[in-house]
Design a protein around this motif. Structure first.
Motif, PDB file in Angstrom:
ATOM      1  N   ALA A 184       3.677  33.429  68.154  1.00 30.59           N
ATOM      2  CA  ALA A 184       3.890  34.440  69.185  1.00 30.59           C
ATOM      3  C   ALA A 184       2.648  35.303  69.388  1.00 30.59           C
ATOM      4  O   ALA A 184       2.530  36.009  70.397  1.00 30.59           O
ATOM      5  N   LYS A 185       1.709  35.234  68.442  1.00 32.08           N
ATOM      6  CA  LYS A 185       0.481  36.023  68.545  1.00 32.08           C
ATOM      7  C   LYS A 185      -0.693  35.206  69.071  1.00 32.08           C
ATOM      8  O   LYS A 185      -1.818  35.703  69.131  1.00 32.08           O
ATOM      9  N   THR A 186      -0.457  33.963  69.442  1.00 32.05           N
ATOM     10  CA  THR A 186      -1.547  33.085  69.865  1.00 32.05           C
ATOM     11  C   THR A 186      -1.663  33.026  71.387  1.00 32.05           C
ATOM     12  O   THR A 186      -0.698  33.273  72.116  1.00 32.05           O
ATOM     13  N   ARG A 187      -2.863  32.676  71.830  1.00 32.64           N
ATOM     14  CA  ARG A 187      -3.117  32.421  73.246  1.00 32.64           C
ATOM     15  C   ARG A 187      -3.327  30.920  73.405  1.00 32.64           C
ATOM     16  O   ARG A 187      -4.157  30.339  72.700  1.00 32.64           O
ATOM     17  N   ARG A 208       7.188  31.351  72.456  1.00 28.07           N
ATOM     18  CA  ARG A 208       6.805  32.599  73.108  1.00 28.07           C
ATOM     19  C   ARG A 208       5.406  33.088  72.706  1.00 28.07           C
ATOM     20  O   ARG A 208       5.244  34.186  72.129  1.00 28.07           O
ATOM     21  N   PRO A 209       4.383  32.287  72.968  1.00 24.96           N
ATOM     22  CA  PRO A 209       3.021  32.728  72.652  1.00 24.96           C
ATOM     23  C   PRO A 209       2.627  33.947  73.482  1.00 24.96           C
ATOM     24  O   PRO A 209       3.243  34.239  74.511  1.00 24.96           O
ATOM     25  N   ARG A 210       1.571  34.643  73.055  1.00 23.11           N
ATOM     26  CA  ARG A 210       1.131  35.859  73.745  1.00 23.11           C
ATOM     27  C   ARG A 210       0.762  35.562  75.194  1.00 23.11           C
ATOM     28  O   ARG A 210       1.069  36.356  76.091  1.00 23.11           O
ATOM     29  N   SER A 211       0.103  34.421  75.422  1.00 20.00           N
ATOM     30  CA  SER A 211      -0.246  34.054  76.797  1.00 20.00           C
ATOM     31  C   SER A 211      -0.360  32.547  76.929  1.00 20.00           C
ATOM     32  O   SER A 211      -0.648  31.838  75.958  1.00 20.00           O
TER      33      SER A 211
END
Length: 423
Positions: A184-187, A208-211
């Protein structure tokens, strides 16, 4: 009629060699035209052909009156710029029932890197449509593929061959999870907008990745895919300058040359202060230069590297494989029976034409007799006698020809044909 197949896949050929024989869907029609033209029109006047090309395999299926496996090998070797001997060392050649069995197994997902995966069936259907559009698909190959689709449906319905299968996209997520504690903290960057990227994006989006960003040659198509996952799109030309932004890069395009080079990745790592990048190259030929894998802070996986991951759990599906093979065997027998019957079609047509000619002659003679006022019963008698004599003339002549052994064989054949008792 003969059917043959030539192919190389993830179990027989390394990735870079497979890349030499990868054909995008829009290349299939001209490639089929080139293949069929190479046979010439004298010995092989109407060769049927179809090409299946995926990240894991390239296969050519042909049908003609005369088999031409060696010619097919030579043509494919030349198209890929390799020696025929090298191609043969990594390829498989199959004919008739073996070719049919292979097609059925491929369609059913038994020959895939991911046992039972359904994606190959859609890819085969695309290949068949492309061959049909190109005018290269005749009745024999059409039967082969339609039967392979029917067998695949039965296998999927009657067995659990596809249960718990792990796709390459799912395997990519699993490997990424081992590198990054929280996805979830990855782009995430997806390069391309085709079916494989769509599948990969679906799996990664579930975490639900960051972007999410989609880079594609056609911005409109990239935007369409990105919008589905709440992401953004960018042009492929922007890729080198923005590569440092992403923790995960998944690429699968139809490019014939690498899109992500060693230099671009090295520059990105410097900008990232050597924070790791997880990269997945699902393309054949490669989208990412293989030298990238040697970089200390890059974790690069190709389609072949994913094999070990996707094979997990395969042992539990071996019982389903055995059930599927029984269904496939029945399908092969049915196809070969149909193929054998096809060989008698010209003779059947000749027999029907000959019988029609005799019937026409005797009817014309009967009408003349009736026009002269002959008795109807007499005319019908003459009609039936004339037809009978014409039908038996050849058989009677054969009974008096050749030596005693030949006459005995003829007698037995005629007995089976003409002296059958009505049941």
């Amino acid at each position: 009629m003969s059917v043959w197949a030539l192919g190389l896949n993830h179990t027989t050929a390394p990735l870079d060699l497979r890349g030499r024989f990868a054909f995008a869907l829009d290349q299939i029609a001209p490639t089929l035209h080139s293949l069929r033209s190479s046979f010439g029109s004298h010995r092989h006047p109407q060769v049927e052909a179809a090409i299946i090309s995926t990240c894991n395999r390239t296969e050519i299926y042909c049908a003609s009156e005369h088999m031409a496996l060696d010619h097919t090998v030579g043509w494919l070797a030349e198209s890929g710029g390799v020696a025929p001997a090298l191609l043969r060392s990594h390829a498989y050649t199959l004919h008739d029932d073996e070719a049919a069995r292979h097609a059925f197994r491929v369609a059913s997902g038994l020959d895939s890197m991911v046992l039972g995966e359904p994606q190959i069936l859609g890819q085969m259907k695309d290949a068949v449509r492309a061959a049909e559009t190109a005018g290269a698909l005749g009745s024999t190959l059409n039967q082969l593929f339609q039967r392979s689709f029917a067998v695949a449906k039965e296998v999927r319905t009657a067995t659990e061959i596809g249960a718990h299968s792990i796709s390459m996209a799912a395997a990519s997520v699993r490997l990424a999870s081992q590198l990054f504690e929280d996805l979830a903290k990855t782009r995430v960057l997806f390069v391309g907008a085709g079916e494989m990227i769509d599948l990969a994006a679906t799996h990664f989006a579930a975490r639900r990745p960051r972007s999410i960003v989609v880079a594609n040659r056609t911005l409109e198509r990239g935007e369409k895919l990105a919008t589905r996952f709440g992401g953004e799109a960018m042009r492929l030309a922007e890729l080198p300058g923005r590569l440092a932004e992403f923790d995960i890069v998944v690429s699968c395009t139809a490019s014939t040359l690498p899109l992500i080079g060693l230099g671009a990745v090295e520059r990105a790592l410097k900008q990232r202060k050597h924070r790791p990048i997880f990269m997945v190259d699902l393309a054949v030929p490669r989208d990412i230069e293989p030298e990238v894998k040697k970089l200390e802070d890059v974790y690069l996986y190709t389609v072949d590297d994913l094999a070990q991951v996707v094979q997990q759990g395969q042992a539990s599906r071996q019982a389903a494989v055995a059930e599927a093979e029984v269904i496939i065997d029945a399908g092969v027998q049915s196809f070969m029976h149909w193929l054998a019957q096809r060989g008698t079609v010209p003779l059947i047509r000749q027999l029907n034409a000959q019988a029609d000619e005799w019937r026409t002659l005797e009817l014309a003679r009967a009408r003349k007799l009736l026009a002269k006022g002959e008795d109807v019963e007499t005319v019908l008698e003459a009609l039936s006698r004339g037809l009978t004599q014409k039908m038996l003339h050849g058989a009677m002549a054969e009974l008096h020809a050749g030596d005693s052994a030949a006459r005995e064989q003829t007698a037995q054949t005629l007995s089976r044909l003409f002296l059958r008792k009505e049941r």
